[in-house]
Enzyme design. Structure first.
Site, PDB file in Angstrom:
ATOM      1  N   HIS A  49     -32.624   0.677 100.891  1.00  0.00           N
ATOM      2  CA  HIS A  49     -33.344   0.649 101.994  1.00  0.00           C
ATOM      3  C   HIS A  49     -33.847  -0.481 102.560  1.00  0.00           C
ATOM      4  O   HIS A  49     -33.833  -1.415 101.935  1.00  0.00           O
ATOM      5  CB  HIS A  49     -34.627   1.524 101.687  1.00  0.00           C
ATOM      6  CG  HIS A  49     -35.863   0.831 100.596  1.00  0.00           C
ATOM      7  ND1 HIS A  49     -36.701   0.176 101.187  1.00  0.00           N
ATOM      8  CD2 HIS A  49     -35.777   0.950  99.397  1.00  0.00           C
ATOM      9  CE1 HIS A  49     -37.670  -0.464 100.176  1.00  0.00           C
ATOM     10  NE2 HIS A  49     -37.026   0.462  98.898  1.00  0.00           N
ATOM     11  N   ASP A 161     -37.980  -6.042  97.626  1.00  0.00           N
ATOM     12  CA  ASP A 161     -38.209  -4.601  97.422  1.00  0.00           C
ATOM     13  C   ASP A 161     -38.076  -3.963  98.948  1.00  0.00           C
ATOM     14  O   ASP A 161     -39.043  -4.030  99.732  1.00  0.00           O
ATOM     15  CB  ASP A 161     -39.286  -3.976  96.882  1.00  0.00           C
ATOM     16  CG  ASP A 161     -39.214  -2.560  96.792  1.00  0.00           C
ATOM     17  OD1 ASP A 161     -38.525  -1.914  97.173  1.00  0.00           O
ATOM     18  OD2 ASP A 161     -40.473  -2.034  96.427  1.00  0.00           O
ATOM     19  N   GLU A 193     -37.929   4.546 103.082  1.00  0.00           N
ATOM     20  CA  GLU A 193     -38.231   4.828 101.744  1.00  0.00           C
ATOM     21  C   GLU A 193     -39.413   4.799 101.412  1.00  0.00           C
ATOM     22  O   GLU A 193     -39.704   5.583 100.348  1.00  0.00           O
ATOM     23  CB  GLU A 193     -37.149   3.941 100.964  1.00  0.00           C
ATOM     24  CG  GLU A 193     -36.879   4.299  99.404  1.00  0.00           C
ATOM     25  CD  GLU A 193     -37.995   3.542  98.451  1.00  0.00           C
ATOM     26  OE1 GLU A 193     -37.834   3.894  97.314  1.00  0.00           O
ATOM     27  OE2 GLU A 193     -38.591   2.590  98.826  1.00  0.00           O
ATOM     28  N   GLU A 194     -40.202   3.678 101.548  1.00  0.00           N
ATOM     29  CA  GLU A 194     -41.420   3.496 101.011  1.00  0.00           C
ATOM     30  C   GLU A 194     -42.447   4.501 101.173  1.00  0.00           C
ATOM     31  O   GLU A 194     -43.577   4.407 100.695  1.00  0.00           O
ATOM     32  CB  GLU A 194     -41.919   1.938 101.706  1.00  0.00           C
ATOM     33  CG  GLU A 194     -40.995   0.985 100.941  1.00  0.00           C
ATOM     34  CD  GLU A 194     -41.316   0.627  99.448  1.00  0.00           C
ATOM     35  OE1 GLU A 194     -42.179   1.299  98.825  1.00  0.00           O
ATOM     36  OE2 GLU A 194     -40.613  -0.240  98.963  1.00  0.00           O
ATOM     37  N   ASP A 216     -31.824  -0.407  94.184  1.00  0.00           N
ATOM     38  CA  ASP A 216     -33.426  -0.708  94.411  1.00  0.00           C
ATOM     39  C   ASP A 216     -33.818  -1.577  93.547  1.00  0.00           C
ATOM     40  O   ASP A 216     -32.954  -1.945  92.566  1.00  0.00           O
ATOM     41  CB  ASP A 216     -34.454   0.580  94.506  1.00  0.00           C
ATOM     42  CG  ASP A 216     -35.431   0.315  95.307  1.00  0.00           C
ATOM     43  OD1 ASP A 216     -36.011  -0.515  95.511  1.00  0.00           O
ATOM     44  OD2 ASP A 216     -35.731   1.757  95.912  1.00  0.00           O
ATOM     45  N   HIS A 304     -44.313  -5.366  95.312  1.00  0.00           N
ATOM     46  CA  HIS A 304     -45.284  -4.956  96.270  1.00  0.00           C
ATOM     47  C   HIS A 304     -46.499  -6.240  96.524  1.00  0.00           C
ATOM     48  O   HIS A 304     -47.528  -5.733  96.822  1.00  0.00           O
ATOM     49  CB  HIS A 304     -45.995  -3.885  96.075  1.00  0.00           C
ATOM     50  CG  HIS A 304     -45.024  -2.473  96.367  1.00  0.00           C
ATOM     51  ND1 HIS A 304     -45.582  -1.277  96.606  1.00  0.00           N
ATOM     52  CD2 HIS A 304     -43.795  -2.511  96.178  1.00  0.00           C
ATOM     53  CE1 HIS A 304     -44.438  -0.647  96.943  1.00  0.00           C
ATOM     54  NE2 HIS A 304     -43.447  -1.042  96.818  1.00  0.00           N
TER      55      HIS A 304
END
Length: 327
Positions: A49, A161, A193-194, A216, A304
């Site tokens: 992604h 990510d 995606e998130e 991922d 994150h």
């Protein structure tokens, strides 16, 4: 990000298109394509992604401060006093993201213990309210600012990510510039995606793959204060082959095939069980009547945050294993 991917794909695929949601879909035809009938042709879908966690403007107050809506999961302990960019119709505006409140000099004991919610954060653009309201509207995107850099054997920055997997997927396609994979490969660079695997859901429906491989990151909590049983993966010990996360149980024969191939090729790998989280692999697995699927996971520290960290050796292992499998 999509424009960057499209430039990088030049010369790497037989067909490239962008679908209605904004996914980039690149087809590399396989060696077997000419000899197999359409009804028998294998089609392997990869998906990494392009999107990153961030915010959008949900409200502009009378003082010109912007309130934000989170896009993706944030630990607000990592959001205090961050540089951000607000993407407006007229161009990018630099800003400061903060939950406000009393500075440390006058903070109460209760202030020091409090963990704010996302709804308490605001963006300060350093402009008067009238100018802010003229230049910013509800729905404008807000992104965190951080320059990537190399730290030892790690590549560190925001949005590893899943930019690390975007890189991995591009590198795999570069390996097939002069040769072809065994079967057709459809490399998807997905969106949203998130916020729920949305891009991969529609891409998988349209591609109709016979096999799926998500790409991922995953947790590498191999740091002080966390027991080894909670690490999930460890940096520098190879690419992760996902067994389980809360969105999918990987197809077991695919896991076994990748493990066997990694051991045969001498490629470092580690098996991954992640209690929470999901990847595009799950979206592929559940499309139409179901698709055998697995995810290859890049171990990542500090997920994150703006200092997500991946190990160059694990990236190399991921490229090597996927190229060997597709070959």
């Amino acid at each position: 990000m999509r424009d960057f991917v499209l430039r990088e794909l030049d010369g790497l695929a037989d067909e490239v298109r962008v679908d209605a949601l904004g996914n980039v879909i690149a087809l590399k035809r396989g060696r077997d394509a000419a000899s197999e009938g359409e009804h028998r042709r294998e089609r392997i879908m990869l998906s990494a992604h392009m999107d990153e966690i961030g915010f959008l403007v949900r409200f502009v107050d009378d003082q010109g401060f912007l309130r934000v809506q989170a896009l993706g999961g944030f630990d607000t302990r990592n959001l205090f006093a961050r540089n951000v960019t607000v993407q407006t119709r007229g161009g990018a505006l630099p800003g400061l993201l903060t939950p406000g409140g009393r500075p440390v000099h006058i903070a109460t004991p209760e202030d020091r213990k409090k963990v704010p919610e996302v709804k308490e954060f605001f963006v300060d653009l350093g402009l008067n309210a009238e100018e802010v309201k003229r230049r910013v509207r509800v729905g404008d995107m807000v992104t965190l600012d951080q320059t990537a850099r190399q730290v030892g054997h790690l590549v560190v920055g925001k949005a590893m990510d899943d930019r690390a997997s975007v890189f991995l997927q591009l590198e795999v396609l570069r390996h097939f510039r002069e040769e072809r994979p065994r079967h057709d490969v459809v490399a998807v660079f997905s969106v949203q995606e998130e916020v729920g695997l949305r891009g991969a859901v529609v891409a998988a429906y349209g591609v109709e793959p016979t096999l799926g491989i998500g790409l991922d990151v995953t947790l590498a909590v191999d740091t002080p204060g966390v027991g080894p049983d909670e690490a999930v993966t460890r940096l520098g010990e190879g690419i992760g082959i996902k067994v389980f996360d809360s969105s999918m149980i990987s197809t077991r024969w695919l896991v076994d095939a990748l493990v066997d191939l990694a051991e045969q090729e001498g490629t470092p790998y580690q098996l991954e069980v992640l209690a929470l989280g999901g990847t595009d692999g799950a979206a592929i697995q559940k499309t139409r009547a179901g698709v055998p699927s697995v995810t290859l996971s890049i171990p990542t520290r500090y997920i994150h945050t703006i200092v997500e960290a991946v190990h160059v050796g694990d990236l190399r292992a991921g490229v090597d294993l996927l190229v060997a499998y597709l070959r």
